[in-house]
Design a protein around this motif. Structure first.
Motif, PDB file in Angstrom:
ATOM      1  N   GLY A  28      -0.524   1.262  -3.296  1.00  0.00           N
ATOM      2  CA  GLY A  28      -0.989   1.752  -4.586  1.00  0.00           C
ATOM      3  C   GLY A  28      -2.228   1.050  -5.091  1.00  0.00           C
ATOM      4  O   GLY A  28      -2.476   1.019  -6.293  1.00  0.00           O
ATOM      5  N   GLU A  35       4.334  -1.470   4.924  1.00  0.00           N
ATOM      6  CA  GLU A  35       3.868  -2.015   3.655  1.00  0.00           C
ATOM      7  C   GLU A  35       3.890  -3.530   3.644  1.00  0.00           C
ATOM      8  O   GLU A  35       2.994  -4.183   3.096  1.00  0.00           O
ATOM      9  CB  GLU A  35       4.725  -1.486   2.497  1.00  0.00           C
ATOM     10  CG  GLU A  35       4.617   0.007   2.244  1.00  0.00           C
ATOM     11  CD  GLU A  35       5.590   0.819   3.085  1.00  0.00           C
ATOM     12  OE1 GLU A  35       6.196   0.244   4.021  1.00  0.00           O
ATOM     13  OE2 GLU A  35       5.746   2.019   2.803  1.00  0.00           O
ATOM     14  N   LYS A  63      -4.066   2.230   0.105  1.00  0.00           N
ATOM     15  CA  LYS A  63      -3.882   2.874  -1.190  1.00  0.00           C
ATOM     16  C   LYS A  63      -2.569   3.643  -1.219  1.00  0.00           C
ATOM     17  O   LYS A  63      -1.826   3.614  -2.203  1.00  0.00           O
ATOM     18  CB  LYS A  63      -5.037   3.824  -1.484  1.00  0.00           C
ATOM     19  CG  LYS A  63      -4.879   4.589  -2.795  1.00  0.00           C
ATOM     20  CD  LYS A  63      -5.995   5.594  -2.994  1.00  0.00           C
ATOM     21  CE  LYS A  63      -5.758   6.418  -4.253  1.00  0.00           C
ATOM     22  NZ  LYS A  63      -6.792   7.454  -4.457  1.00  0.00           N
ATOM     23  N   SER A  64      -2.252   4.312  -0.108  1.00  0.00           N
ATOM     24  CA  SER A  64      -1.024   5.093  -0.035  1.00  0.00           C
ATOM     25  C   SER A  64       0.214   4.204  -0.064  1.00  0.00           C
ATOM     26  O   SER A  64       1.197   4.504  -0.737  1.00  0.00           O
ATOM     27  CB  SER A  64      -1.029   5.959   1.226  1.00  0.00           C
ATOM     28  OG  SER A  64       0.203   6.594   1.413  1.00  0.00           O
ATOM     29  N   SER A  65       0.176   3.095   0.671  1.00  0.00           N
ATOM     30  CA  SER A  65       1.369   2.264   0.815  1.00  0.00           C
ATOM     31  C   SER A  65       1.555   1.276  -0.336  1.00  0.00           C
ATOM     32  O   SER A  65       2.672   1.047  -0.793  1.00  0.00           O
ATOM     33  CB  SER A  65       1.332   1.496   2.143  1.00  0.00           C
ATOM     34  OG  SER A  65       0.202   0.643   2.188  1.00  0.00           O
ATOM     35  N   GLU A 106      -6.193   0.790  -5.503  1.00  0.00           N
ATOM     36  CA  GLU A 106      -7.438   1.547  -5.459  1.00  0.00           C
ATOM     37  C   GLU A 106      -8.540   0.687  -4.855  1.00  0.00           C
ATOM     38  O   GLU A 106      -8.725  -0.461  -5.253  1.00  0.00           O
ATOM     39  CB  GLU A 106      -7.850   1.983  -6.869  1.00  0.00           C
ATOM     40  CG  GLU A 106      -6.990   3.091  -7.449  1.00  0.00           C
ATOM     41  CD  GLU A 106      -7.353   4.459  -6.882  1.00  0.00           C
ATOM     42  OE1 GLU A 106      -8.355   4.527  -6.142  1.00  0.00           O
ATOM     43  OE2 GLU A 106      -6.651   5.429  -7.182  1.00  0.00           O
ATOM     44  N   ASP A 164       4.510   3.924 -11.169  1.00  0.00           N
ATOM     45  CA  ASP A 164       4.942   5.192 -10.566  1.00  0.00           C
ATOM     46  C   ASP A 164       6.436   5.176 -10.250  1.00  0.00           C
ATOM     47  O   ASP A 164       7.137   6.180 -10.426  1.00  0.00           O
ATOM     48  CB  ASP A 164       4.148   5.465  -9.279  1.00  0.00           C
ATOM     49  CG  ASP A 164       2.692   5.802  -9.565  1.00  0.00           C
ATOM     50  OD1 ASP A 164       2.392   6.177 -10.714  1.00  0.00           O
ATOM     51  OD2 ASP A 164       1.863   5.667  -8.645  1.00  0.00           O
ATOM     52  N   GLN A 222       1.055   1.187   8.529  1.00  0.00           N
ATOM     53  CA  GLN A 222       2.142   1.984   7.963  1.00  0.00           C
ATOM     54  C   GLN A 222       3.315   1.105   7.505  1.00  0.00           C
ATOM     55  O   GLN A 222       4.268   1.613   6.919  1.00  0.00           O
ATOM     56  CB  GLN A 222       2.634   3.003   8.994  1.00  0.00           C
ATOM     57  CG  GLN A 222       1.634   4.105   9.278  1.00  0.00           C
ATOM     58  CD  GLN A 222       2.097   5.020  10.385  1.00  0.00           C
ATOM     59  OE1 GLN A 222       3.169   5.637  10.295  1.00  0.00           O
ATOM     60  NE2 GLN A 222       1.311   5.130  11.443  1.00  0.00           N
ATOM     61  N   TYR A 251     -10.551   4.347   6.713  1.00  0.00           N
ATOM     62  CA  TYR A 251      -9.209   4.870   6.926  1.00  0.00           C
ATOM     63  C   TYR A 251      -8.138   3.831   6.571  1.00  0.00           C
ATOM     64  O   TYR A 251      -7.066   4.178   6.063  1.00  0.00           O
ATOM     65  CB  TYR A 251      -9.038   5.319   8.374  1.00  0.00           C
ATOM     66  CG  TYR A 251      -9.755   6.612   8.684  1.00  0.00           C
ATOM     67  CD1 TYR A 251      -9.324   7.818   8.145  1.00  0.00           C
ATOM     68  CD2 TYR A 251     -10.874   6.627   9.504  1.00  0.00           C
ATOM     69  CE1 TYR A 251      -9.987   9.014   8.416  1.00  0.00           C
ATOM     70  CE2 TYR A 251     -11.546   7.812   9.789  1.00  0.00           C
ATOM     71  CZ  TYR A 251     -11.101   9.001   9.236  1.00  0.00           C
ATOM     72  OH  TYR A 251     -11.762  10.171   9.497  1.00  0.00           O
ATOM     73  N   LYS A 254       1.658   0.911  -8.515  1.00  0.00           N
ATOM     74  CA  LYS A 254       2.811   1.521  -7.850  1.00  0.00           C
ATOM     75  C   LYS A 254       4.100   1.253  -8.615  1.00  0.00           C
ATOM     76  O   LYS A 254       5.012   2.093  -8.632  1.00  0.00           O
ATOM     77  CB  LYS A 254       2.932   1.012  -6.414  1.00  0.00           C
ATOM     78  CG  LYS A 254       3.929   1.808  -5.582  1.00  0.00           C
ATOM     79  CD  LYS A 254       3.724   1.631  -4.106  1.00  0.00           C
ATOM     80  CE  LYS A 254       4.617   2.581  -3.308  1.00  0.00           C
ATOM     81  NZ  LYS A 254       4.374   2.502  -1.857  1.00  0.00           N
ATOM     82  N   LEU A 298      -7.610   3.865   2.830  1.00  0.00           N
ATOM     83  CA  LEU A 298      -6.806   5.012   2.406  1.00  0.00           C
ATOM     84  C   LEU A 298      -5.320   4.753   2.641  1.00  0.00           C
ATOM     85  O   LEU A 298      -4.476   5.087   1.799  1.00  0.00           O
ATOM     86  CB  LEU A 298      -7.238   6.272   3.171  1.00  0.00           C
ATOM     87  CG  LEU A 298      -8.615   6.849   2.827  1.00  0.00           C
ATOM     88  CD1 LEU A 298      -8.892   8.083   3.692  1.00  0.00           C
ATOM     89  CD2 LEU A 298      -8.698   7.220   1.345  1.00  0.00           C
ATOM     90  N   GLU A 299      -5.013   4.154   3.775  1.00  0.00           N
ATOM     91  CA  GLU A 299      -3.609   3.877   4.083  1.00  0.00           C
ATOM     92  C   GLU A 299      -3.052   2.801   3.149  1.00  0.00           C
ATOM     93  O   GLU A 299      -1.903   2.878   2.707  1.00  0.00           O
ATOM     94  CB  GLU A 299      -3.477   3.425   5.546  1.00  0.00           C
ATOM     95  CG  GLU A 299      -2.035   3.286   6.028  1.00  0.00           C
ATOM     96  CD  GLU A 299      -1.280   4.606   6.014  1.00  0.00           C
ATOM     97  OE1 GLU A 299      -0.026   4.568   5.968  1.00  0.00           O
ATOM     98  OE2 GLU A 299      -1.911   5.683   6.051  1.00  0.00           O
TER      99      GLU A 299
END
Length: 448
Positions: free
Chosen positions: A154, A192, A150-152, A156, A328, A190, A144, A325, A147-148
């Motif tokens: 970028g 970054e 990767k979200s914050s 992999e 993006d 959460q 988990y 990121k 995953l977080e």
């Protein structure tokens, strides 16, 4: 008695004066009402976020209350809330919920940070919303957490080794996590900036070290940050006072006394040259030593600090992004190149597609040369010494560096970086000779 015609005129004139007075009075009260509402708005939007001791202490008090209730936890909670070995000193920054506090932990200055003021402002870990949620193993937490991240950030998980190195400590844990531990970890992930510092903890000496956490607040080492209003951008006197050495065996007492001696200028310039070399090392490190290039999109003195060994450290990385990121962020709709500027990171607009390019066309070094080196090595700051051949060569190299985009003339850009490195090292050697009285600054041909 006035004639009827004259009395009529006076009555009309009086009516006009009354109406005008009433209108002015109404306009005055309307303007006063707008002014008062403006003050209230300013107070609510600015002063409500004002950095005060009382509000900061209240925030930390809430953290301790939630710790005692078992809502949150962390390795610093005991010292903050029970033994009081983590003491509040002052509020450093408070805007849009982000809280930065100076504290003293067991006699050592530290900085407490949180992106949001309240623990409840963070999204809860979804599995904790169920009363009969199963216990999660350390490997589940690693999954988990990845995953977080990767979200914050970028990043992999399969394409980079950085998160695996950070998660090794999670894997080595033998017992399950409590609800308070999971909730606290999730609030930190959460943020970054926390994730950035944590995954680079053992990989880079150019990022600030995380010392511990309590709930959503985490502590980092206290360092001397830069200021745009400072003549040298960083307080060299304060750094020399804290420094045990100057990098060449000079003691702190002799280092400090040099500022008031005849060698003060050369000691000061040597520090600037050493810090500039550390900036160059940081640029090389961020570009080459990770699985993805790291882009700094908000380069200013306030976002960097200097350790006692004169190492440059990034202390505010809210605008730092790894390559995936960054692409993006840059790839947005546009009508001109101006639409493709994201703070200090810029790309070009394809007017046929109305799309910004995903590749950044300037570099970290280019912006550092423009915003920091150009100030340090300007004739205004150097005075009469600006005419020295080495200083002239350095000024030209900095100018070339600030004007060379990364996507253009890559070989030329590398040549400039090498030239900067060579000139700064030569200036350090000459500065040492000046202090030792062994000679004067000699000429050195500019490299092209």
């Amino acid at each position: 008695m006035w004639p009827p015609r004259r009395g009529c005129i006076l009555r009309r004139l009086g009516l006009r004066v009354f109406r005008r007075t009433t209108l002015l009075f109404a306009l005055f009260w309307f303007g006063f009402w707008v002014f008062l509402n403006g003050l209230v708005f300013v107070h609510r939007t600015i002063f409500s976020d004002f950095c005060t001791d009382d509000k900061s202490k209240q925030v930390l008090q809430r953290v301790c209350e939630e710790y005692k209730q078992g809502v949150l936890t962390g390795d610093l909670c005991e010292d903050l809330c029970v033994t009081r070995q983590l003491e509040y000193k002052r509020c450093l920054y408070f805007e849009n919920g982000k809280k930065v506090i100076e504290a003293k932990w067991r006699g050592v200055p530290v900085v407490l940070k949180s992106k949001l003021e309240n623990f409840s402002s963070y999204e809860s870990f979804s599995l904790l919303e169920y009363q009969d949620a199963p216990d999660l193993s350390p490997m589940d937490i690693v999954f988990y957490a990845m995953l977080e991240i990767k979200s914050s950030l970028g990043l992999e998980v399969r394409n980079t080794t950085v998160p695996q190195l950070w998660s090794q400590r999670l894997r080595e844990r033998g017992r399950p996590y409590s609800r308070a531990e999971l909730a606290s970890l999730w609030s930190l992930l959460q943020q970054e900036e926390y994730a950035f510092f944590k995954i680079l903890q053992d990989l880079s000496r150019h990022v600030v070290k995380v010392l511990g956490s309590c709930g959503h607040f985490y502590a980092v080492e206290y360092l001397i940050a830069g200021h745009a209003w400072n003549q040298n951008l960083f307080s060299l006197e304060e750094i020399s006072g804290l420094s045990g050495s100057a990098g060449d065996g000079t003691s702190s007492s002799s280092f400090s006394s040099s500022f008031s001696s005849g060698h003060g200028f050369w000691m000061e310039r040597d520090m600037v040259h050493q810090i500039a070399l550390s900036f160059l090392e940081m640029v090389r490190h961020f570009e080459n030593d990770f699985s993805h290039r790291l882009h700094l999109c908000d380069i200013k003195p306030e976002n960097f600090a200097i350790r006692k060994d004169l190492t440059v450290v990034a202390i505010d990385v809210d605008m730092a992004f790894f390559e995936p990121k960054m692409q993006d962020i840059l790839e947005q709709n546009c009508t001109s190149d101006d639409d493709c500027n994201f703070f200090d990171c810029i790309s070009k607009c394809d007017v046929h597609k109305n799309k910004c390019g995903s590749k950044r066309i300037n570099s970290n070094l280019q912006v550092i040369c423009d915003k920091i080196f150009r100030h340090w090595f300007s004739p205004t700051l150097l005075g009469a010494r600006a005419g020295f051949p080495l200083q002239v060569a350095l000024q030209r190299a900095v100018q070339d560096c600030a004007e060379t985009a990364e996507g253009e003339e890559v070989d030329h850009s590398r040549t400039i970086q090498h030239r900067l490195l060579t000139l700064l090292k030569q200036l350090l050697r000459d500065g040492l000779r000046q202090r030792d009285g062994q000679g004067t600054q000699r000429d050195m041909p500019t490299q092209h």
